[in-house]
Design a protein around this motif. Structure first.
Motif, PDB file in Angstrom:
ATOM      1  N   ALA A  20     -14.291  -6.286   2.367  1.00  0.00           N
ATOM      2  CA  ALA A  20     -14.556  -6.397   1.169  1.00  0.00           C
ATOM      3  C   ALA A  20     -13.398  -6.155   0.221  1.00  0.00           C
ATOM      4  O   ALA A  20     -12.766  -5.035   0.489  1.00  0.00           O
ATOM      5  N   ARG A  21     -12.867  -6.919  -0.614  1.00  0.00           N
ATOM      6  CA  ARG A  21     -11.677  -6.805  -1.654  1.00  0.00           C
ATOM      7  C   ARG A  21     -10.480  -6.551  -0.662  1.00  0.00           C
ATOM      8  O   ARG A  21      -9.686  -5.937  -0.971  1.00  0.00           O
ATOM      9  N   PHE A  37       0.827  -1.161  -0.181  1.00  0.00           N
ATOM     10  CA  PHE A  37      -0.142  -0.120  -0.067  1.00  0.00           C
ATOM     11  C   PHE A  37       0.815   1.283  -0.026  1.00  0.00           C
ATOM     12  O   PHE A  37       0.250   2.594  -0.161  1.00  0.00           O
ATOM     13  N   VAL A  77      -5.779   7.047   4.807  1.00  0.00           N
ATOM     14  CA  VAL A  77      -6.993   6.918   4.162  1.00  0.00           C
ATOM     15  C   VAL A  77      -8.364   7.368   5.001  1.00  0.00           C
ATOM     16  O   VAL A  77      -9.182   8.150   4.260  1.00  0.00           O
ATOM     17  N   ASP A 120      -3.553  -0.155  11.439  1.00  0.00           N
ATOM     18  CA  ASP A 120      -2.778  -1.164  10.609  1.00  0.00           C
ATOM     19  C   ASP A 120      -3.569  -2.328  10.885  1.00  0.00           C
ATOM     20  O   ASP A 120      -3.114  -3.018  12.156  1.00  0.00           O
ATOM     21  N   PHE A 173      -2.917  -5.378  10.279  1.00  0.00           N
ATOM     22  CA  PHE A 173      -1.679  -6.424  10.593  1.00  0.00           C
ATOM     23  C   PHE A 173      -1.071  -6.160  11.867  1.00  0.00           C
ATOM     24  O   PHE A 173      -0.511  -6.925  12.427  1.00  0.00           O
ATOM     25  N   GLY A 193     -10.609  -2.194   6.280  1.00  0.00           N
ATOM     26  CA  GLY A 193      -9.895  -1.881   5.070  1.00  0.00           C
ATOM     27  C   GLY A 193     -11.274  -1.103   4.147  1.00  0.00           C
ATOM     28  O   GLY A 193     -11.536  -1.417   3.127  1.00  0.00           O
ATOM     29  N   GLY A 194     -12.038  -0.329   5.049  1.00  0.00           N
ATOM     30  CA  GLY A 194     -13.424   0.127   4.486  1.00  0.00           C
ATOM     31  C   GLY A 194     -13.255   1.399   3.449  1.00  0.00           C
ATOM     32  O   GLY A 194     -14.132   1.871   2.879  1.00  0.00           O
ATOM     33  N   CYS A 195     -11.982   1.680   3.294  1.00  0.00           N
ATOM     34  CA  CYS A 195     -11.433   2.828   2.326  1.00  0.00           C
ATOM     35  C   CYS A 195     -12.577   4.014   2.291  1.00  0.00           C
ATOM     36  O   CYS A 195     -12.840   4.602   3.475  1.00  0.00           O
ATOM     37  N   HIS A 208      -8.263 -10.648  -1.373  1.00  0.00           N
ATOM     38  CA  HIS A 208      -7.807 -11.150  -2.585  1.00  0.00           C
ATOM     39  C   HIS A 208      -6.330  -9.989  -2.739  1.00  0.00           C
ATOM     40  O   HIS A 208      -5.610 -10.395  -3.747  1.00  0.00           O
ATOM     41  N   LEU A 235     -12.196   2.678  -6.680  1.00  0.00           N
ATOM     42  CA  LEU A 235     -12.970   1.503  -5.894  1.00  0.00           C
ATOM     43  C   LEU A 235     -14.200   1.943  -5.434  1.00  0.00           C
ATOM     44  O   LEU A 235     -14.998   0.872  -5.615  1.00  0.00           O
ATOM     45  N   TRP A 246     -19.714   0.274  -5.744  1.00  0.00           N
ATOM     46  CA  TRP A 246     -20.764   0.205  -4.741  1.00  0.00           C
ATOM     47  C   TRP A 246     -22.078   0.550  -4.844  1.00  0.00           C
ATOM     48  O   TRP A 246     -22.845   0.249  -4.493  1.00  0.00           O
TER      49      TRP A 246
HETATM   50  N1  SAM Z   1     -12.903  -2.383   1.139  1.00  0.00           N
HETATM   51  C1  SAM Z   1     -12.690  -1.583   0.140  1.00  0.00           C
HETATM   52  C2  SAM Z   1     -13.849  -1.871  -1.086  1.00  0.00           C
HETATM   53  O1  SAM Z   1     -13.919  -3.101  -1.334  1.00  0.00           O
HETATM   54  O2  SAM Z   1     -14.003  -0.514  -1.944  1.00  0.00           O
HETATM   55  C3  SAM Z   1     -11.403  -1.199  -0.313  1.00  0.00           C
HETATM   56  C4  SAM Z   1     -10.758  -2.312  -0.804  1.00  0.00           C
HETATM   57  S1  SAM Z   1      -9.011  -1.956  -0.982  1.00  0.00           S
HETATM   58  C5  SAM Z   1      -8.716  -3.235  -2.212  1.00  0.00           C
HETATM   59  C6  SAM Z   1      -8.267  -2.523   0.317  1.00  0.00           C
HETATM   60  C7  SAM Z   1      -8.244  -1.574   1.386  1.00  0.00           C
HETATM   61  O3  SAM Z   1      -7.443  -1.938   2.428  1.00  0.00           O
HETATM   62  C8  SAM Z   1      -7.707  -0.201   1.270  1.00  0.00           C
HETATM   63  O4  SAM Z   1      -8.897   0.644   1.782  1.00  0.00           O
HETATM   64  C9  SAM Z   1      -6.418   0.037   1.982  1.00  0.00           C
HETATM   65  O5  SAM Z   1      -6.121   1.327   2.320  1.00  0.00           O
HETATM   66  C10 SAM Z   1      -6.915  -0.878   2.885  1.00  0.00           C
HETATM   67  N2  SAM Z   1      -5.671  -1.575   3.803  1.00  0.00           N
HETATM   68  C11 SAM Z   1      -4.469  -1.976   3.188  1.00  0.00           C
HETATM   69  N3  SAM Z   1      -3.549  -2.462   4.054  1.00  0.00           N
HETATM   70  C12 SAM Z   1      -4.364  -2.038   5.303  1.00  0.00           C
HETATM   71  C13 SAM Z   1      -3.966  -2.308   6.566  1.00  0.00           C
HETATM   72  N4  SAM Z   1      -2.524  -2.837   6.836  1.00  0.00           N
HETATM   73  N5  SAM Z   1      -4.708  -1.918   7.579  1.00  0.00           N
HETATM   74  C14 SAM Z   1      -5.774  -1.175   7.559  1.00  0.00           C
HETATM   75  N6  SAM Z   1      -6.301  -1.036   6.490  1.00  0.00           N
HETATM   76  C15 SAM Z   1      -5.371  -1.313   5.006  1.00  0.00           C
END
Ligand code: SAM
Length: 346
Positions: A252-253, A144, A215, A237, A239, A188-190, A256, A161, A165
Protein backbone atom coordinates in the motif's frame (compact mmCIF):
# COMPACT_ATOMS: atom_id res chain seq x y z
CA UNK A 1 -13.29 28.12 -19.36
CA UNK A 2 -15.13 28.99 -22.55
CA UNK A 3 -16.93 32.35 -22.57
CA UNK A 4 -15.28 35.77 -22.79
CA UNK A 5 -17.07 36.63 -19.54
CA UNK A 6 -15.01 33.99 -17.73
CA UNK A 7 -11.85 35.56 -19.10
CA UNK A 8 -12.92 39.05 -17.92
CA UNK A 9 -13.12 37.77 -14.36
CA UNK A 10 -11.01 34.61 -14.09
CA UNK A 11 -12.46 33.28 -10.86
CA UNK A 12 -10.71 29.95 -11.28
CA UNK A 13 -7.38 31.76 -11.36
CA UNK A 14 -8.05 33.49 -8.04
CA UNK A 15 -9.19 30.20 -6.56
CA UNK A 16 -5.94 28.50 -7.55
CA UNK A 17 -3.91 31.48 -6.42
CA UNK A 18 -5.48 31.27 -2.98
CA UNK A 19 -5.35 27.49 -2.67
CA UNK A 20 -2.54 27.46 -0.13
CA UNK A 21 -4.17 30.20 1.95
CA UNK A 22 -7.19 27.93 2.33
CA UNK A 23 -5.02 24.98 3.38
CA UNK A 24 -3.16 27.09 5.91
CA UNK A 25 -6.37 28.40 7.52
CA UNK A 26 -7.62 24.83 8.02
CA UNK A 27 -4.21 23.64 9.33
CA UNK A 28 -3.97 26.60 11.76
CA UNK A 29 -7.46 26.12 13.20
CA UNK A 30 -6.62 22.43 13.71
CA UNK A 31 -3.23 23.13 15.25
CA UNK A 32 -4.61 25.71 17.68
CA UNK A 33 -7.32 23.28 18.77
CA UNK A 34 -10.35 25.30 17.62
CA UNK A 35 -12.34 22.23 16.52
CA UNK A 36 -11.43 20.23 19.65
CA UNK A 37 -12.53 23.07 21.92
CA UNK A 38 -15.84 23.52 20.11
CA UNK A 39 -16.48 19.77 20.25
CA UNK A 40 -15.97 19.74 24.01
CA UNK A 41 -17.87 22.96 24.75
CA UNK A 42 -21.50 22.71 25.81
CA UNK A 43 -22.68 25.12 23.08
CA UNK A 44 -21.42 27.69 20.58
CA UNK A 45 -18.68 30.02 21.83
CA UNK A 46 -17.81 33.65 21.16
CA UNK A 47 -14.56 34.55 19.49
CA UNK A 48 -13.24 36.18 22.69
CA UNK A 49 -14.00 33.03 24.72
CA UNK A 50 -12.21 30.84 22.14
CA UNK A 51 -9.22 33.20 22.03
CA UNK A 52 -8.97 33.19 25.82
CA UNK A 53 -9.25 29.42 26.17
CA UNK A 54 -6.68 28.80 23.40
CA UNK A 55 -4.31 31.60 24.46
CA UNK A 56 -4.36 33.57 21.20
CA UNK A 57 -4.93 37.20 20.31
CA UNK A 58 -8.59 38.22 20.10
CA UNK A 59 -8.12 39.95 16.74
CA UNK A 60 -6.30 37.02 15.11
CA UNK A 61 -8.81 34.49 16.39
CA UNK A 62 -11.83 36.44 15.19
CA UNK A 63 -10.45 36.56 11.67
CA UNK A 64 -9.48 32.90 11.73
CA UNK A 65 -12.97 31.90 12.87
CA UNK A 66 -14.69 34.05 10.24
CA UNK A 67 -12.49 32.53 7.52
CA UNK A 68 -13.42 29.05 8.80
CA UNK A 69 -17.08 30.04 8.49
CA UNK A 70 -16.39 31.08 4.88
CA UNK A 71 -14.82 27.67 4.30
CA UNK A 72 -17.82 25.92 5.90
CA UNK A 73 -15.58 24.44 8.57
CA UNK A 74 -17.52 26.37 11.23
CA UNK A 75 -21.07 27.66 11.57
CA UNK A 76 -21.97 30.97 13.18
CA UNK A 77 -25.03 32.28 15.03
CA UNK A 78 -25.56 36.00 15.48
CA UNK A 79 -26.88 36.84 18.96
CA UNK A 80 -27.40 40.22 20.62
CA UNK A 81 -24.00 39.79 22.35
CA UNK A 82 -22.29 39.09 19.00
CA UNK A 83 -21.18 36.08 16.92
CA UNK A 84 -21.11 32.55 18.38
CA UNK A 85 -19.23 29.78 16.57
CA UNK A 86 -19.83 26.02 16.39
CA UNK A 87 -18.33 23.09 14.45
CA UNK A 88 -19.95 21.81 11.28
CA UNK A 89 -20.57 18.07 10.89
CA UNK A 90 -17.50 17.86 8.64
CA UNK A 91 -15.18 19.33 11.28
CA UNK A 92 -16.64 17.25 14.09
CA UNK A 93 -16.07 14.09 12.09
CA UNK A 94 -12.68 14.76 10.48
CA UNK A 95 -10.92 17.70 12.12
CA UNK A 96 -11.21 16.89 15.82
CA UNK A 97 -8.44 14.80 17.34
CA UNK A 98 -10.72 12.37 19.17
CA UNK A 99 -12.97 11.34 16.27
CA UNK A 100 -12.40 7.76 15.01
CA UNK A 101 -12.23 9.23 11.50
CA UNK A 102 -9.93 12.08 12.48
CA UNK A 103 -7.63 13.45 9.77
CA UNK A 104 -5.90 15.73 12.28
CA UNK A 105 -2.53 13.99 12.05
CA UNK A 106 -2.61 13.94 8.26
CA UNK A 107 -3.29 17.67 8.20
CA UNK A 108 -0.51 18.33 10.69
CA UNK A 109 1.93 16.31 8.57
CA UNK A 110 0.93 18.42 5.56
CA UNK A 111 1.27 21.65 7.52
CA UNK A 112 4.59 20.91 9.19
CA UNK A 113 6.42 18.83 6.59
CA UNK A 114 4.78 18.66 3.15
CA UNK A 115 4.20 22.41 3.05
CA UNK A 116 7.89 23.09 3.66
CA UNK A 117 8.94 20.74 0.86
CA UNK A 118 6.50 22.37 -1.54
CA UNK A 119 8.27 25.66 -1.04
CA UNK A 120 10.89 24.11 -3.35
CA UNK A 121 8.54 22.78 -6.03
CA UNK A 122 10.18 24.84 -8.78
CA UNK A 123 13.57 23.40 -7.82
CA UNK A 124 12.08 19.91 -7.76
CA UNK A 125 10.80 20.31 -11.31
CA UNK A 126 14.17 21.74 -12.44
CA UNK A 127 16.19 19.00 -10.72
CA UNK A 128 13.71 16.13 -11.21
CA UNK A 129 14.21 15.02 -7.61
CA UNK A 130 13.06 15.47 -4.03
CA UNK A 131 14.06 18.53 -2.05
CA UNK A 132 15.18 17.27 1.37
CA UNK A 133 18.57 18.93 1.06
CA UNK A 134 17.09 22.37 0.42
CA UNK A 135 14.09 22.05 2.74
CA UNK A 136 15.67 20.30 5.74
CA UNK A 137 19.42 20.26 5.10
CA UNK A 138 19.56 16.44 5.03
CA UNK A 139 20.94 14.18 2.32
CA UNK A 140 18.33 12.50 0.15
CA UNK A 141 20.61 9.61 -0.79
CA UNK A 142 18.57 7.19 1.30
CA UNK A 143 14.92 8.22 0.94
CA UNK A 144 13.66 6.87 4.25
CA UNK A 145 16.72 8.12 6.14
CA UNK A 146 15.71 11.57 4.90
CA UNK A 147 11.99 11.08 5.64
CA UNK A 148 12.81 9.74 9.11
CA UNK A 149 15.47 12.38 9.84
CA UNK A 150 14.41 12.37 13.50
CA UNK A 151 12.28 10.06 15.62
CA UNK A 152 9.74 12.87 15.97
CA UNK A 153 9.51 13.24 12.20
CA UNK A 154 9.07 9.47 11.75
CA UNK A 155 6.24 9.38 14.30
CA UNK A 156 4.52 12.35 12.62
CA UNK A 157 4.78 10.48 9.30
CA UNK A 158 3.31 7.32 10.83
CA UNK A 159 0.34 9.13 12.41
CA UNK A 160 -0.15 11.22 9.27
CA UNK A 161 -0.22 8.29 6.87
CA UNK A 162 -2.33 6.05 9.08
CA UNK A 163 -5.21 8.54 9.28
CA UNK A 164 -6.60 7.89 5.80
CA UNK A 165 -7.32 4.21 6.43
CA UNK A 166 -10.16 5.09 8.80
CA UNK A 167 -11.88 6.54 5.73
CA UNK A 168 -10.65 4.41 2.79
CA UNK A 169 -9.23 1.24 4.39
CA UNK A 170 -12.38 -0.86 4.21
CA UNK A 171 -12.89 -0.01 0.51
CA UNK A 172 -9.45 -1.10 -0.63
CA UNK A 173 -9.31 -4.22 1.54
CA UNK A 174 -12.82 -5.19 0.43
CA UNK A 175 -12.26 -4.39 -3.27
CA UNK A 176 -11.43 -8.07 -3.92
CA UNK A 177 -12.43 -11.17 -1.97
CA UNK A 178 -9.21 -11.79 -0.07
CA UNK A 179 -10.68 -14.55 2.14
CA UNK A 180 -8.74 -17.34 0.35
CA UNK A 181 -5.49 -15.71 1.51
CA UNK A 182 -4.87 -16.39 5.18
CA UNK A 183 -1.16 -15.68 5.63
CA UNK A 184 -0.73 -12.05 4.67
CA UNK A 185 2.34 -9.79 4.77
CA UNK A 186 1.80 -6.04 4.67
CA UNK A 187 5.14 -4.93 3.24
CA UNK A 188 5.92 -1.41 4.44
CA UNK A 189 2.86 -1.83 6.67
CA UNK A 190 3.90 1.15 8.82
CA UNK A 191 1.47 1.91 11.69
CA UNK A 192 -0.85 -0.95 10.78
CA UNK A 193 -4.09 0.86 9.84
CA UNK A 194 -4.63 -1.42 6.83
CA UNK A 195 -3.59 -4.55 8.75
CA UNK A 196 -6.32 -3.77 11.29
CA UNK A 197 -8.91 -3.37 8.52
CA UNK A 198 -7.76 -6.64 6.98
CA UNK A 199 -8.14 -8.79 10.10
CA UNK A 200 -11.48 -7.20 10.88
CA UNK A 201 -12.86 -7.97 7.40
CA UNK A 202 -11.30 -11.45 7.03
CA UNK A 203 -11.68 -13.40 10.28
CA UNK A 204 -9.33 -16.22 9.18
CA UNK A 205 -6.44 -13.99 8.22
CA UNK A 206 -3.26 -13.10 10.09
CA UNK A 207 -1.26 -10.09 8.96
CA UNK A 208 2.44 -9.51 9.50
CA UNK A 209 3.58 -5.90 9.34
CA UNK A 210 6.99 -5.96 7.62
CA UNK A 211 8.81 -2.66 7.97
CA UNK A 212 12.12 -1.06 8.93
CA UNK A 213 13.11 -1.93 12.54
CA UNK A 214 12.52 1.53 14.03
CA UNK A 215 9.08 1.76 12.39
CA UNK A 216 8.10 -1.68 13.70
CA UNK A 217 9.16 -0.66 17.24
CA UNK A 218 6.89 2.40 17.19
CA UNK A 219 4.02 0.50 15.55
CA UNK A 220 4.18 -2.04 18.41
CA UNK A 221 4.48 0.59 21.14
CA UNK A 222 1.91 3.12 19.94
CA UNK A 223 -0.43 1.78 17.29
CA UNK A 224 -1.25 -1.93 17.46
CA UNK A 225 -2.78 -3.19 20.74
CA UNK A 226 -0.54 -5.85 22.35
CA UNK A 227 -3.53 -8.20 22.75
CA UNK A 228 -4.10 -8.23 18.97
CA UNK A 229 -2.71 -11.73 18.31
CA UNK A 230 -3.60 -11.76 14.60
CA UNK A 231 -1.18 -8.94 13.80
CA UNK A 232 2.50 -9.82 14.06
CA UNK A 233 5.66 -7.96 13.12
CA UNK A 234 8.77 -8.52 11.03
CA UNK A 235 11.69 -6.11 11.13
CA UNK A 236 13.53 -5.90 7.85
CA UNK A 237 14.53 -4.03 4.72
CA UNK A 238 12.47 -5.38 1.84
CA UNK A 239 15.18 -4.50 -0.68
CA UNK A 240 18.03 -6.17 1.22
CA UNK A 241 16.60 -8.79 3.59
CA UNK A 242 14.66 -11.98 2.82
CA UNK A 243 10.88 -11.75 2.37
CA UNK A 244 9.14 -14.76 4.00
CA UNK A 245 6.66 -16.97 2.15
CA UNK A 246 2.99 -15.90 2.29
CA UNK A 247 -0.36 -16.23 0.48
CA UNK A 248 -0.73 -12.53 -0.09
CA UNK A 249 1.51 -9.48 0.01
CA UNK A 250 -0.05 -6.05 0.44
CA UNK A 251 1.91 -3.13 -1.00
CA UNK A 252 0.00 0.00 0.00
CA UNK A 253 1.52 3.26 -1.19
CA UNK A 254 4.87 1.51 -1.61
CA UNK A 255 5.45 1.40 -5.38
CA UNK A 256 4.55 5.09 -5.72
CA UNK A 257 7.63 5.90 -3.59
CA UNK A 258 10.03 4.31 -6.07
CA UNK A 259 11.26 4.54 -9.66
CA UNK A 260 10.42 1.64 -12.01
CA UNK A 261 13.72 -0.24 -11.50
CA UNK A 262 13.26 -0.38 -7.71
CA UNK A 263 9.59 -1.42 -8.14
CA UNK A 264 10.69 -4.23 -10.47
CA UNK A 265 13.36 -5.37 -8.02
CA UNK A 266 10.80 -5.54 -5.18
CA UNK A 267 8.04 -7.19 -7.21
CA UNK A 268 10.40 -9.86 -8.57
CA UNK A 269 11.51 -10.65 -5.01
CA UNK A 270 7.89 -10.88 -3.85
CA UNK A 271 6.99 -13.15 -6.78
CA UNK A 272 9.78 -15.50 -5.80
CA UNK A 273 8.63 -15.62 -2.16
CA UNK A 274 4.90 -15.90 -2.95
CA UNK A 275 3.15 -19.28 -2.58
CA UNK A 276 1.84 -20.65 -5.90
CA UNK A 277 -1.78 -19.48 -6.19
CA UNK A 278 -0.96 -16.55 -3.92
CA UNK A 279 -0.94 -12.92 -4.91
CA UNK A 280 0.03 -9.33 -4.44
CA UNK A 281 -2.40 -6.49 -3.70
CA UNK A 282 -1.33 -3.02 -4.76
CA UNK A 283 -3.11 -0.15 -3.05
CA UNK A 284 -2.46 3.12 -4.82
CA UNK A 285 -4.24 6.19 -6.15
CA UNK A 286 -4.59 5.65 -9.92
CA UNK A 287 -4.13 8.13 -12.74
CA UNK A 288 -6.46 7.94 -15.74
CA UNK A 289 -4.81 6.06 -18.60
CA UNK A 290 -4.38 9.32 -20.55
CA UNK A 291 -3.12 11.08 -17.37
CA UNK A 292 -5.80 13.81 -17.65
CA UNK A 293 -6.81 13.26 -14.03
CA UNK A 294 -8.01 12.78 -11.40
CA UNK A 295 -6.61 16.09 -10.16
CA UNK A 296 -6.04 14.70 -6.65
CA UNK A 297 -3.79 11.97 -8.10
CA UNK A 298 -1.93 14.47 -10.28
CA UNK A 299 -1.27 16.56 -7.15
CA UNK A 300 -0.02 13.50 -5.28
CA UNK A 301 2.27 12.68 -8.17
CA UNK A 302 3.79 16.15 -7.86
CA UNK A 303 4.17 15.44 -4.16
CA UNK A 304 6.07 12.25 -4.96
CA UNK A 305 8.46 14.42 -6.99
CA UNK A 306 9.10 16.78 -4.06
CA UNK A 307 9.09 14.13 -1.34
CA UNK A 308 10.01 10.73 -2.78
CA UNK A 309 11.67 8.94 -5.72
CA UNK A 310 8.56 7.66 -7.48
CA UNK A 311 5.33 8.89 -9.01
CA UNK A 312 1.65 8.02 -9.24
CA UNK A 313 0.91 5.65 -12.12
CA UNK A 314 -1.90 4.48 -14.40
CA UNK A 315 -3.47 1.00 -14.11
CA UNK A 316 -1.61 0.00 -17.30
CA UNK A 317 1.73 1.09 -15.82
CA UNK A 318 1.16 -0.93 -12.64
CA UNK A 319 -0.08 -3.93 -14.66
CA UNK A 320 3.06 -3.80 -16.79
CA UNK A 321 5.29 -3.84 -13.71
CA UNK A 322 3.33 -6.75 -12.21
CA UNK A 323 3.38 -8.75 -15.44
CA UNK A 324 7.13 -8.19 -15.88
CA UNK A 325 7.66 -9.62 -12.38
CA UNK A 326 5.68 -12.75 -13.35
CA UNK A 327 2.24 -11.98 -11.89
CA UNK A 328 -0.83 -12.88 -13.98
CA UNK A 329 -4.64 -12.53 -13.89
CA UNK A 330 -4.13 -8.87 -13.05
CA UNK A 331 -7.36 -7.14 -12.02
CA UNK A 332 -7.92 -3.45 -11.31
CA UNK A 333 -10.71 -2.22 -9.02
CA UNK A 334 -11.49 1.49 -8.69
CA UNK A 335 -13.17 2.15 -5.37
CA UNK A 336 -14.52 5.64 -6.15
CA UNK A 337 -12.49 6.95 -3.23
CA UNK A 338 -8.93 8.18 -3.02
CA UNK A 339 -7.21 4.78 -3.17
CA UNK A 340 -7.79 1.88 -5.53
CA UNK A 341 -6.71 -1.76 -5.61
CA UNK A 342 -4.89 -3.98 -8.11
CA UNK A 343 -4.57 -7.72 -7.56
CA UNK A 344 -2.01 -9.92 -9.34
CA UNK A 345 -1.76 -13.71 -8.90
CA UNK A 346 1.19 -16.07 -9.02
N1 SAM B 1 1.71 1.04 3.67
C1 SAM B 1 1.58 2.17 4.56
C2 SAM B 1 0.38 3.00 4.22
O1 SAM B 1 -0.05 3.00 3.07
O2 SAM B 1 -0.13 3.70 5.13
C3 SAM B 1 2.83 3.04 4.57
C4 SAM B 1 3.25 3.60 3.25
S1 SAM B 1 4.69 4.62 3.39
C5 SAM B 1 4.55 5.64 1.99
C6 SAM B 1 6.02 3.55 2.97
C7 SAM B 1 6.34 2.54 4.03
O3 SAM B 1 7.39 1.69 3.55
C8 SAM B 1 6.83 3.13 5.34
O4 SAM B 1 6.20 2.52 6.42
C9 SAM B 1 8.32 2.81 5.33
O5 SAM B 1 8.88 2.71 6.62
C10 SAM B 1 8.34 1.51 4.59
N2 SAM B 1 9.63 1.21 3.95
C11 SAM B 1 10.38 2.05 3.20
N3 SAM B 1 11.50 1.45 2.79
C12 SAM B 1 11.46 0.19 3.30
C13 SAM B 1 12.35 -0.91 3.21
N4 SAM B 1 13.49 -0.83 2.52
N5 SAM B 1 12.00 -2.05 3.85
C14 SAM B 1 10.84 -2.13 4.56
N6 SAM B 1 9.95 -1.12 4.66
C15 SAM B 1 10.27 0.04 4.04
Amino acid sequence: MSSTEDLDYPQILFQYNNGFLVSKIMFTACELGVFDLLLESEGPLSSDAIAERLGTSASGMERLLDACVGLKLLGVEMKSEGAFYRNTELSNLYLTKSSPKSQYHNLMYYSKTVYLCWHYLTDAVRDGKNQYERAFGVSSKDLFEALYRSEEEMIKFMYGLNAIWSICGRDVIGAFDLSPFTVIYDLGGCAGGLAQECISLYPNSTVTIYDLPKVVQVAKERFVPAEERRITFHEGDFFKDPIPEADLYILARILHDWADDKCMQLLAKIHKACKPGGGVLLVETLLNEDKTGPLETQLYSMNMLVQAEGKERTPAEYSKLLAAAGFREIQVKKTGKLYDAILGRK
